[in-house]
Design a protein around this motif. Structure first.
Motif, PDB file in Angstrom:
ATOM      1  N   ALA A  68       0.830  -1.209   0.000  1.00 56.44           N
ATOM      2  CA  ALA A  68       0.000   0.000   0.000  1.00 56.44           C
ATOM      3  C   ALA A  68       0.863   1.258   0.000  1.00 56.44           C
ATOM      4  O   ALA A  68       0.563   2.238  -0.699  1.00 56.44           O
ATOM      5  N   GLN A  69       1.953   1.241   0.758  1.00 57.43           N
ATOM      6  CA  GLN A  69       2.861   2.386   0.798  1.00 57.43           C
ATOM      7  C   GLN A  69       3.504   2.653  -0.550  1.00 57.43           C
ATOM      8  O   GLN A  69       3.863   3.789  -0.867  1.00 57.43           O
ATOM      9  N   ARG A  70       3.628   1.601  -1.357  1.00 58.31           N
ATOM     10  CA  ARG A  70       4.279   1.734  -2.656  1.00 58.31           C
ATOM     11  C   ARG A  70       3.290   1.893  -3.804  1.00 58.31           C
ATOM     12  O   ARG A  70       3.651   1.772  -4.975  1.00 58.31           O
ATOM     13  N   GLY A  71       2.046   2.159  -3.476  1.00 59.90           N
ATOM     14  CA  GLY A  71       1.064   2.478  -4.507  1.00 59.90           C
ATOM     15  C   GLY A  71       0.311   1.302  -5.066  1.00 59.90           C
ATOM     16  O   GLY A  71      -0.415   1.448  -6.061  1.00 59.90           O
ATOM     17  N   GLY A  72       0.446   0.129  -4.456  1.00 60.65           N
ATOM     18  CA  GLY A  72      -0.293  -1.035  -4.912  1.00 60.65           C
ATOM     19  C   GLY A  72      -1.699  -1.063  -4.341  1.00 60.65           C
ATOM     20  O   GLY A  72      -2.035  -0.332  -3.407  1.00 60.65           O
ATOM     21  N   ARG A  73      -2.527  -1.919  -4.895  1.00 66.38           N
ATOM     22  CA  ARG A  73      -3.896  -2.056  -4.423  1.00 66.38           C
ATOM     23  C   ARG A  73      -3.997  -3.245  -3.475  1.00 66.38           C
ATOM     24  O   ARG A  73      -3.436  -4.311  -3.754  1.00 66.38           O
ATOM     25  N   VAL A  74      -4.695  -3.065  -2.372  1.00 71.42           N
ATOM     26  CA  VAL A  74      -4.925  -4.144  -1.414  1.00 71.42           C
ATOM     27  C   VAL A  74      -6.424  -4.349  -1.274  1.00 71.42           C
ATOM     28  O   VAL A  74      -7.161  -3.409  -0.964  1.00 71.42           O
ATOM     29  N   LEU A  75      -6.876  -5.569  -1.530  1.00 74.76           N
ATOM     30  CA  LEU A  75      -8.288  -5.920  -1.382  1.00 74.76           C
ATOM     31  C   LEU A  75      -8.419  -6.884  -0.209  1.00 74.76           C
ATOM     32  O   LEU A  75      -7.920  -8.008  -0.250  1.00 74.76           O
ATOM     33  N   LYS A  76      -9.095  -6.437   0.847  1.00 77.16           N
ATOM     34  CA  LYS A  76      -9.383  -7.286   1.996  1.00 77.16           C
ATOM     35  C   LYS A  76     -10.868  -7.614   1.963  1.00 77.16           C
ATOM     36  O   LYS A  76     -11.709  -6.716   2.083  1.00 77.16           O
ATOM     37  N   SER A  77     -11.164  -8.881   1.800  1.00 75.58           N
ATOM     38  CA  SER A  77     -12.561  -9.279   1.672  1.00 75.58           C
ATOM     39  C   SER A  77     -13.018 -10.080   2.887  1.00 75.58           C
ATOM     40  O   SER A  77     -12.404 -11.099   3.234  1.00 75.58           O
ATOM     41  N   PRO A  78     -14.127  -9.681   3.513  1.00 74.04           N
ATOM     42  CA  PRO A  78     -14.639 -10.430   4.660  1.00 74.04           C
ATOM     43  C   PRO A  78     -15.271 -11.763   4.266  1.00 74.04           C
ATOM     44  O   PRO A  78     -15.518 -12.601   5.138  1.00 74.04           O
ATOM     45  N   GLU A  79     -15.513 -11.982   2.965  1.00 76.42           N
ATOM     46  CA  GLU A  79     -16.155 -13.233   2.545  1.00 76.42           C
ATOM     47  C   GLU A  79     -15.190 -14.229   1.907  1.00 76.42           C
ATOM     48  O   GLU A  79     -15.519 -15.401   1.757  1.00 76.42           O
ATOM     49  N   PHE A  80     -13.975 -13.798   1.559  1.00 77.46           N
ATOM     50  CA  PHE A  80     -13.026 -14.699   0.906  1.00 77.46           C
ATOM     51  C   PHE A  80     -12.306 -15.569   1.933  1.00 77.46           C
ATOM     52  O   PHE A  80     -11.932 -15.123   3.015  1.00 77.46           O
ATOM     53  N   ALA A  81     -12.093 -16.833   1.552  1.00 79.52           N
ATOM     54  CA  ALA A  81     -11.240 -17.744   2.308  1.00 79.52           C
ATOM     55  C   ALA A  81      -9.910 -17.847   1.564  1.00 79.52           C
ATOM     56  O   ALA A  81      -9.484 -16.889   0.904  1.00 79.52           O
ATOM     57  N   HIS A  82      -9.239 -18.990   1.657  1.00 78.59           N
ATOM     58  CA  HIS A  82      -8.012 -19.206   0.900  1.00 78.59           C
ATOM     59  C   HIS A  82      -8.387 -19.401  -0.569  1.00 78.59           C
ATOM     60  O   HIS A  82      -9.507 -19.841  -0.873  1.00 78.59           O
ATOM     61  N   PRO A  83      -7.476 -19.090  -1.512  1.00 75.48           N
ATOM     62  CA  PRO A  83      -7.806 -19.245  -2.932  1.00 75.48           C
ATOM     63  C   PRO A  83      -8.345 -20.633  -3.253  1.00 75.48           C
ATOM     64  O   PRO A  83      -7.797 -21.652  -2.821  1.00 75.48           O
ATOM     65  N   LEU A  84      -9.439 -20.658  -4.007  1.00 77.04           N
ATOM     66  CA  LEU A  84     -10.124 -21.869  -4.460  1.00 77.04           C
ATOM     67  C   LEU A  84     -10.776 -22.641  -3.307  1.00 77.04           C
ATOM     68  O   LEU A  84     -11.207 -23.780  -3.492  1.00 77.04           O
ATOM     69  N   MET A  85     -10.876 -22.016  -2.135  1.00 73.92           N
ATOM     70  CA  MET A  85     -11.527 -22.652  -0.988  1.00 73.92           C
ATOM     71  C   MET A  85     -12.707 -21.823  -0.490  1.00 73.92           C
ATOM     72  O   MET A  85     -13.153 -21.976   0.648  1.00 73.92           O
ATOM     73  N   ASP A  86     -13.213 -20.929  -1.331  1.00 73.20           N
ATOM     74  CA  ASP A  86     -14.358 -20.118  -0.945  1.00 73.20           C
ATOM     75  C   ASP A  86     -15.598 -20.993  -0.779  1.00 73.20           C
ATOM     76  O   ASP A  86     -15.722 -22.059  -1.401  1.00 73.20           O
TER      77      ASP A  86
END
Length: 283
Positions: free
Chosen positions: A246-264
Motif C-alpha cells: 500500500a505504501q508503494r502504490g499497490g492495491r490491497v483488497l481485503k474481503s470479509p467473505e473470501f477464504a483461501h484461494p479456491l476454498m471459498d
C-alpha cells in the motif's frame, strides 16, 4: 510452507522419512538427468524435501477426466535450462489480447484448476498453468530455488511470444514464487498476489525469498488479495506485505467473505474473487 502440516510429523519420523526420500530422489536424478544445483535445498536439507513431499501427497494424482470437457485446452511442455521437462496446459482465447500465467497453490495440480480458470478466456487471455517441478506432469525435484528459476524462464519465454498484454496471478505459494521470479523486473503489465504470506524465512528459508523483500519500489502494477476467512494463510501473516505494498502504490483488497484461494464457500463468492482479479488485470 504450512506449519500445521510440518508440525504433524515427529522429529524422528520426519528425519527418517526425508532420508529415505532424499536417497530415492538422488538415485532417480542420477539415473535420468544430470545433477542440477537448482535442486539444492535452500530451506533446510530435511525440512524442504519433507514439506514438498507432503504437499505433493495432498495434491494427489493426475486425472485426465478433469479437463476432458474443457473447450480450447491443449497440453504444454517446457524444457528448463537444466533439462527438466515441465508439463501443463494452455486455455486458448478466441481472440487473444494477452496472456495470463497462473502459479497455483503448493498442494494443487494444474488439471484441478483449469475448469475454474476458463473464466479468464472471456477476457481475451490465453491462460497458462504448469505443474510445479516434481508435481503431476513435471519432471525434477521439487525445490524452491528451482521452481523460482522455472517461472523466471517461463515468463521470459511468454514475453518473447509477442503478446500485447502480460499478466500474472499467484495463489498462495504461487505468490511467493512469482514475487521471487519477477523481483524488480518491469517485464509484465499486472500481477495479482492472492493470499501469499509476507515471509517464509520463519520456516527456515533465506530472508531473500520473503515476498515482502521482493516487492518493486513502484507497486502500481500489483494487487494483493487477503481473505479474512482464510485459515491456511491467516490475514495477520499477510499484513506486513499489505502495508508495504500500500505504501508503494499497490492495491490491497481485503474481503470479509473470501477464504483461501479456491476454498471459498460457494461458487458465487469464487466468481466475485475471480472478477476482482480480472478487473484489476484488464483495467
Amino acid at each position: 510452507m504450512n506449519r500445521t502440516v510440518i508440525a504433524g510429523v515427529s522429529g524422528i519420523r520426519r528425519f527418517a522419512l526425508v532420508m529415505v526420500l532424499s536417497i530415492e530422489a538422488c538415485a532417480m536424478a542420477h539415473a535420468n538427468h544430470p545433477v542440477s544445483d537448482l535442486e539444492d535445498s535452500v530451506c533446510g536439507i530435511v525440512r524442504e524435501p519433507l514439506a514438498f513431499w507432503q504437499f505433493r501427497q495432498v495434491a494427489g494424482a493426475l486425472d485426465a477426466s478433469r479437463i476432458r470437457s474443457i473447450r480450447n485446452i491443449e497440453r504444454l511442455s517446457f524444457t528448463t535450462r537444466d533439462g527438466r521437462e515441465l508439463g501443463g496446459y494452455k486455455l486458448r482465447a478466441d481472440n487473444p489480447q494477452g496472456y495470463l500465467l497462473v502459479a497455483q497453490g503448493n498442494a494443487v495440480l494444474a488439471d484441478q484448476i483449469m475448469g475454474v480458470l476458463t473464466f479468464f478466456q472471456g477476457y481475451g487471455l490465453d491462460v497458462y498453468v504448469y505443474d510445479y517441478r516434481g508435481y503431476g506432469l513435471s519432471e525434477g525435484k521439487s525445490r524452491l530455488k528451482a521452481i523460482v528459476s522455472d517461472y523466471r524462464e517461463i515468463v521470459a519465454a511468454l514475453n518473447a511470444q509477442g503478446y500485447g498484454r502480460r499478466y500474472l496471478y499467484g495463489m498462495s505459494m504461487g505468490g511467493v514464487i512469482l514475487t521471487n521470479a519477477i523481483g524488480p523486473s518491469e517485464e509484465y503489465d499486472a500481477l495479482v498476489l492472492d493470499s501469499p504470506p509476507s515471509r517464509i524465512s520463519g520456516l527456515g528459508c533465506p530472508e531473500n525469498y520473503d515476498p515482502v523483500r521482493n516487492l518493486p519500489q513502484d507497486g502500481a502494477k500489483l494487487m494483493l488479495i487477503i481473505g479474512l476467512k482464510d485459515r491456511v494463510v491467516p490475514p495477520e501473516d499477510i499484513e506486513e506485505l499489505s502495508q508495504v505494498l500500500a505504501q508503494r502504490g499497490g492495491r490491497v483488497l481485503k474481503s470479509p467473505e473470501f477464504a483461501h484461494p479456491l476454498m471459498d464457500l460457494d461458487s458465487t463468492i469464487l466468481r466475485r474473487r475471480l472478477q476482482s482479479v480480472a478487473d484489476f488485470l484488464v483495467r
